[in-house]
Design an enzyme around this catalytic site. Structure first.
Site, PDB file in Angstrom:
ATOM      1  N   LYS A   1       8.947  41.738  79.288  1.00 33.24           N
ATOM      2  CA  LYS A   1       9.999  41.821  78.271  1.00 33.24           C
ATOM      3  C   LYS A   1      10.089  43.225  77.696  1.00 33.24           C
ATOM      4  O   LYS A   1       9.281  43.601  76.856  1.00 33.24           O
ATOM      5  CB  LYS A   1       9.750  40.802  77.145  1.00 33.24           C
ATOM      6  CG  LYS A   1      10.816  40.867  76.040  1.00 33.24           C
ATOM      7  CD  LYS A   1      10.590  39.814  74.962  1.00 33.24           C
ATOM      8  CE  LYS A   1      11.565  39.999  73.814  1.00 33.24           C
ATOM      9  NZ  LYS A   1      11.308  39.051  72.704  1.00 33.24           N
TER      10      LYS A   1
ATOM     11  N   ASP B   1       5.284  36.013  70.108  1.00 30.30           N
ATOM     12  CA  ASP B   1       5.275  37.441  70.447  1.00 30.30           C
ATOM     13  C   ASP B   1       4.255  38.130  69.550  1.00 30.30           C
ATOM     14  O   ASP B   1       4.549  38.468  68.398  1.00 30.30           O
ATOM     15  CB  ASP B   1       6.662  38.067  70.237  1.00 30.30           C
ATOM     16  CG  ASP B   1       7.677  37.586  71.280  1.00 30.30           C
ATOM     17  OD1 ASP B   1       7.487  36.482  71.847  1.00 30.30           O
ATOM     18  OD2 ASP B   1       8.656  38.322  71.518  1.00 30.30           O
TER      19      ASP B   1
ATOM     20  N   LYS C   1       5.114  42.816  76.845  1.00 33.25           N
ATOM     21  CA  LYS C   1       6.324  43.269  76.165  1.00 33.25           C
ATOM     22  C   LYS C   1       6.091  44.672  75.632  1.00 33.25           C
ATOM     23  O   LYS C   1       5.004  44.992  75.150  1.00 33.25           O
ATOM     24  CB  LYS C   1       6.625  42.284  75.022  1.00 33.25           C
ATOM     25  CG  LYS C   1       7.784  42.651  74.123  1.00 33.25           C
ATOM     26  CD  LYS C   1       8.058  41.533  73.097  1.00 33.25           C
ATOM     27  CE  LYS C   1       9.035  41.976  72.035  1.00 33.25           C
ATOM     28  NZ  LYS C   1       9.234  40.956  70.985  1.00 33.25           N
TER      29      LYS C   1
END
Lengths: 491, 303, 294
Positions: free
Chosen positions: B239, B140, B203
């Protein structure tokens, strides 16, 4: 990016394993009588003819209740009651008048859920809409206009505004309660008394409103509600002691009314049909435009006079807009109006469904390319899939005539001049939509579109403070806002 | 990456109308999810969670406990799914990996000088390599918001592409920190840049800035994913992270996902919730559905 | 021997031109001594049709002129009328009106033009509104001209009736076709000359002479006329007009009780009668508001 022609065979699948279980609105708490009488002079009275007609749930074809059929004598009784009530009501101070109207607004808010459920049962619109739009807006109209009652001098300085007298009001079946509120609230605020006729397929919420008005303590005869079909309406239109007619409905009937009262001094406002252009330019926020198109045509099953029923898409984005529109249509849920997840409810009547299906046939015969969403629809009741007609031409009947159903025609255009000409090339002029990210283009468009309401980067928005009404054959006079008071006053 | 051959001009990404987005979101929130569809949805949400701890005070002990929870959500109720992954700092990857052996739960590591991203290119590469070498399945990363807001889109693109190169088969999630991007137009632009640069997931947030994930922001990103999918035929995951702590809200996200991207995205391969407290709320709802009575948090482990 | 006077030929006024009626028909206008003063065009249905075409094609340009510009043009009409005051007084006398009344009619007409010249760029502020809707939208309503207006002007008055009916219509950006007084038509055609030299675009005002009994049904049934104003008292004509108006939902205003030389014969509400209210909605973004940003 999204503006380019697509090159892939990608496809989204909205038939998912995870779907929404039915979520029916509870209807246990509502009270409905088996038979409804006429509301005249503050009480429910039997019709002169003793005749009653049935009102059905268009989603199930089941009979809900019987409603009285008013004839000329009943209408005369209602007008006399209204005339008598006018003497005191018009002399009552604006402050006191306003308080009565405020009280109606509050009562409606308190009983909102009951009104919503009955509206959905009787008219077929989804509970989501009657709960979130029709009923709250109706209450807001009373609330908004109540405040005007003692401020008319400020609205029209130097004009000494005076009420007209008895007004006859005839409303359609697409927004039964909301239209009653649009009509009654400004009329009362201005000091008039009212004889109102709801549409024969959707009388129940107007009759529930009558109960509410009775409970509110509004003086007898100030609002009278008579039910029935076209003959009852004609009795109102032709009654000699009515000072003004306010009508919302089809252009054909509007013209008939305009003709019928030609030998009289009756004032008239008409809110008639439409065939609105909804215009998407290449520089628009496309996803929001597509959402606006969906709201524009599929709101209330397309039973909306200001529905954005003619989509114009600039050619450079046409493929993408149509693809997005089809994807979005796949997610619309058609079915039981009482289910909280239903997006598109039942078509209001068999008659209307036949008319829509007839137009769908015409569209196919005219050579437009039909697309319908693949959703399941109930086998019983009156339902219609959301429908597109692609490659439609300006000369197609489906492009020129009001269908009043969930049917959208799609035309492409190249230049702004072309689309303005096509958008205005229609006898109607109620509303229009324009989608572009460029401010100067919006103002150019809104100036040139001959329509009473222009939604820029939005569609099908309504508010009691906002005037609504048409140009050309869509009628005259405005409802809502300061301008909505004018048709109910001598200025 | 086939997509790179048709790179768009990121200065002219599609515009977004904020009010229109909010209206669309409002429609999702009116969906009523009941009965069996609710149960199915709750289990799906549970299975989409990236159980997260990203704190300065994280220790191996804390991470081990969380990893146990990731696999044993609530053993009182049989047949519960696990979460999708745990999400930790690079220094904790090794511990997490060891704790989750054989569980199927993935280990995601934040990277690239998370959460600010204010470091050198070399350090970001090293940061990522370190996480991968310790066994991270997913990375991430954060984008350089400063460079983005300066209009330095090539810089942002190149950085993502470079990290993706380092990742190899590990899936790359790209965090925009939408709370710092100021407009939905920027969120859309960042989405396009990240996807074309090779992101496997996009995300919303680090969880360190408010607002974190919101439904409007997520909708803009889902619509970007949809357009990208149509343009390239490549699926990208989504996400939302931070701020989603109730199952009711998570269910609304699921509705939004279903009606925007359809069935193909309805699994943890393509959708994750970055959250820490959401899991227990979902568990309480599942318990309520099975037992019929409202629950107390005393009966659910806080790890 | 005295000089032979040149008599004026009165024609009609369509699209900035002065044609004779296409029908070739005329009617003799006589003074009280039963002497023929002039032969007036007895306009036909086709003249009306041509006039509507001219008015429609002028509508776009006239309605899009700036309000300030329209104001200047109306004022210019007043100036030109002032300059030709004596001619109008003479014509009114010729039509059998007393000297005092003639003078009053001309000066009132001039003043009425000035009055409406002043309104051109002000009525919008009066009739517009910014509407505080509950949703996140900017919403405003403005008046826009209705379109082509057909006018059957006062029979009793030669000039003031004409000016009273035309001025609010064109001040509001409409174009019009006017039927002048049948018995007192002279000033109407001379007023056309004033209009034609006042920077008013061709076709904005078109003036016909003739007979209302013949023309009122054509005025009211034409599908490209948006609004009709009637300044006479004939009940049958009023009924027919209202009936025909329904063909295309024309707006109809009957001013049968108007007293031309009173203050009440002029007001911005006469402008408003030929305006449509257009309401525009546009979303408003919330940036950094208490709603918690986006």
């Amino acid at each position: 990016m999204s503006k380019k022609k697509e090159i892939t065979k990608a496809k989204l699948d909205f038939k998912t394993d995870w779907a929404y279980a039915s979520a029916p609105e509870d209807s246990g708490h509502i009270s409905l009588k088996k038979q409804y009488d006429l509301f005249i002079n503050g009480e429910f009275v039997k019709p002169n003819s003793k005749k009653y007609f049935a009102t059905y749930n268009p989603a199930t074809d089941q009979k809900i209740a019987e409603v009285a059929e008013a004839d000329e004598k009943d209408v005369d009784k209602a007008v006399k009651a209204a005339r008598k009530a006018f003497e005191k009501w018009s002399k009552l101070s604006g402050k006191e008048r306003g308080k009565y109207i405020f009280r109606i607004a509050r009562l409606m808010q308190e009983r909102a859920r009951e009104f919503a459920v009955i509206e959905t049962m009787d008219g077929g619109k989804s509970i989501r809409e009657s709960r979130d739009i029709d009923v709250p807006l109706a209450a807001n109209h009373f609330f908004y206009n109540a405040g005007w009652a003692d401020k008319l001098e400020y609205a029209f300085p130097n004009r000494n505004p005076k009420p007209l007298g008895v007004v006859g009001q005839i409303i359609p079946w697409n927004f039964p309660l909301l239209m009653a509120a649009w009509k009654i609230a400004p009329a009362l605020a201005a000091g008039n008394t009212v004889v109102l006729k709801p549409a024969e397929t959707t009388s129940l919420t107007a009759l529930k409103l009558a109960e509410l008005i009775r409970d509110s303590g509004l003086p007898n005869g100030v609002v009278n509600i008579v039910t029935g079909a076209g003959k009852t309406g004609a009795a109102i239109v032709n009654h000699p002691d009515i000072n003004k007619i306010a009508f919302t409905g089809s252009t054909d009937v509007g013209k008939l009314i305009q003709r019928s009262i030609s030998g009289t001094n009756k004032k008239l406002t008409l809110e008639l049909g439409g065939k609105a252009a909804n215009i998407i330019f290449a520089d628009a926020a496309i996803d929001q435009a597509v959402e606006g198109v969906v709201n524009g045509i599929f709101f209330n099953q397309g039973h909306v006079c200001c529905a954005g029923s003619r989509l114009f898409v600039q050619e450079s984005v046409a493929d993408i807009v149509i693809r997005k529109l089809k994807d979005r249509m796949e997610t619309l849920i058609v079915g039981d109006p009482m289910d909280k997840n239903t997006d598109i409810g039942a078509i209001n009547s068999k008659e209307q469904l036949l008319k829509i299906n007839e137009y769908i046939k015409i569209g196919k015969n005219e050579g437009a390319e039909i697309y319908q969403s693949s959703c399941a629809i109930p086998s019983k009741g009156n339902f219609c899939r959301p429908t597109l007609f692609l490659n439609a031409s300006q000369s197609h009947r489906i492009v020129q005539e009001e269908i009043f159903g969930p049917v959208l025609t799609v035309q492409t255009f190249r230049t702004i001049e072309e689309v303005i000409e096509k958008a205005n090339n229609i006898p109607y002029g109620l509303s229009a939509g324009v989608w572009t990210d460029k401010g100067s283009k919006i103002f150019n468009l809104t100036n040139k579109l001959r329509a009473g309401v222009v939604w820029a980067n939005t569609y099908n928005k309504f508010d009691p403070a906002s005037p609504f009404g048409g140009y050309k054959e869509s009628g005259f006079g405005r409802e809502g806002g300061l301008h909505g008071l004018m048709p109910y006053l001598n200025l | 990456m086939a997509a790179k051959s048709i790179l768009p001009d990121f200065r002219i990404t599609p515009t977004i109308d904020q009010v229109g987005i909010e209206e669309r979101v409002a429609r999702f929130t009116t969906r009523s999810i009941k009965k069996e569809s609710k149960m199915q949805g709750l289990k799906m949400i549970l299975n989409m969670i990236d159980l997260t701890t990203l704190e300065g005070k994280d220790t191996e002990g804390k991470v081990k406990q969380m990893c146990y929870k990731a696999v044993h959500m609530h053993d009182v109720i049989p047949d519960l799914p696990t979460v999708a992954a745990v999400c930790v700092y690079p220094s904790m990857v090794k511990t997490a990996k060891e704790s989750l052996i054989g569980s199927g739960v993935k280990v995601a590591s934040v990277s690239t000088a998370f959460p600010s991203g204010q470091s050198t290119h070399e350090i970001k590469i090293l940061d990522t390599k370190f996480a991968l070498e310790n066994g991270a399945d997913e990375i991430d990363m954060v984008i350089s918001r400063g460079e983005f807001l300066k209009g330095n889109y090539n810089f942002v693109f190149d950085e993502i592409a470079a990290i993706k190169d380092v990742c190899g088969k590990a899936r790359l999630k790209v965090i925009f920190e939408t709370g710092e991007l100021s407009t939905l137009d920027n969120v859309r632009k960042a989405s396009d840049i990240a996807m074309y640069a090779g992101a496997d997931f996009i995300k919303t947030s680090t969880g360190k800035i408010s607002p974190a994930a919101t439904m409007p922001v997520t909708l803009v990103m889902l619509e970007a994913i949809r357009d990208y999918y149509y343009a390239t035929n490549r699926m990208v995951g989504m996400k939302p992270a931070g701020g989603i702590s109730t199952s009711k809200l998570a269910m609304q996200y699921l509705v939004m996902l279903r009606e925007t991207l359809g069935g193909a995205w309805l699994s943890n391969e393509w959708f994750r919730f970055g959250a820490s407290s959401l899991a227990n709320d979902v568990l309480m709802q599942i318990a309520k559905q099975t037992t019929g009575v409202y629950q107390s948090s005393d009966y659910f482990s806080k790890d | 021997m005295s000089r032979l006077e040149i008599q004026k030929t009165y024609k009609i006024f369509i699209g900035g031109q002065f044609p004779r009626t296409e029908s070739g028909r005329y009617y003799p206008l006589k003074n009280k001594k039963n002497e023929v003063i002039a032969n007036m065009c007895l306009s036909s249905r086709k003249d009306f049709r041509n006039a509507v075409v001219a008015a429609r094609s002028a509508f776009g340009g006239w309605s899009e002129k700036s309000a300030f510009n329209r104001s200047q043009i109306l004022y210019r009409i007043a100036e030109m009328l002032e300059g030709r005051k004596e001619q109008f007084i003479a014509e009114l006398l010729l039509q059998g009106i007393s000297a005092a009344a003639a003078k009053e009619e001309v000066t009132l007409s001039i003043d009425r033009l000035v009055y409406y010249a002043g309104w051109c760029d002000k009525y919008q502020a009066l009739f517009s509104s910014v509407n505080p809707v509950a949703s996140s939208h900017f919403n405003f309503s403005v008046p826009e001209p209705t379109g082509v207006v057909a006018i059957i002007s006062s029979e009793e008055s030669s000039l003031l009736g004409l000016v009273t009916s035309i001025a609010p219509v064109i001040a509001g950006g409409n174009t019009c076709v006017v039927l002048a007084s049948e018995s007192k038509p002279l000033c109407a055609i001379t007023f056309s000359e004033v209009l034609n030299t006042s920077d008013l675009s061709a076709g904005v005002v078109n003036i016909l002479t003739g007979n209302s009994a013949e023309l009122h049904s054509h005025f009211s049934s034409h599908m490209d006329v948006n609004s009709l104003l009637y300044y006479r008292k004939n009940k049958n004509e009023i009924k027919t007009i209202k009936e025909n108006a329904a063909l295309n939902v024309k707006r109809v205003h009957i001013y049968d009780k108007i007293i031309l030389n009173s203050e009440k014969a002029q007001s911005p509400y006469f402008i408003f009668d030929n305006q449509e209210i257009k309401t525009t909605w546009h979303p408003v973004e919330n940036i950094g508001s208490s709603k918690g940003g986006y």
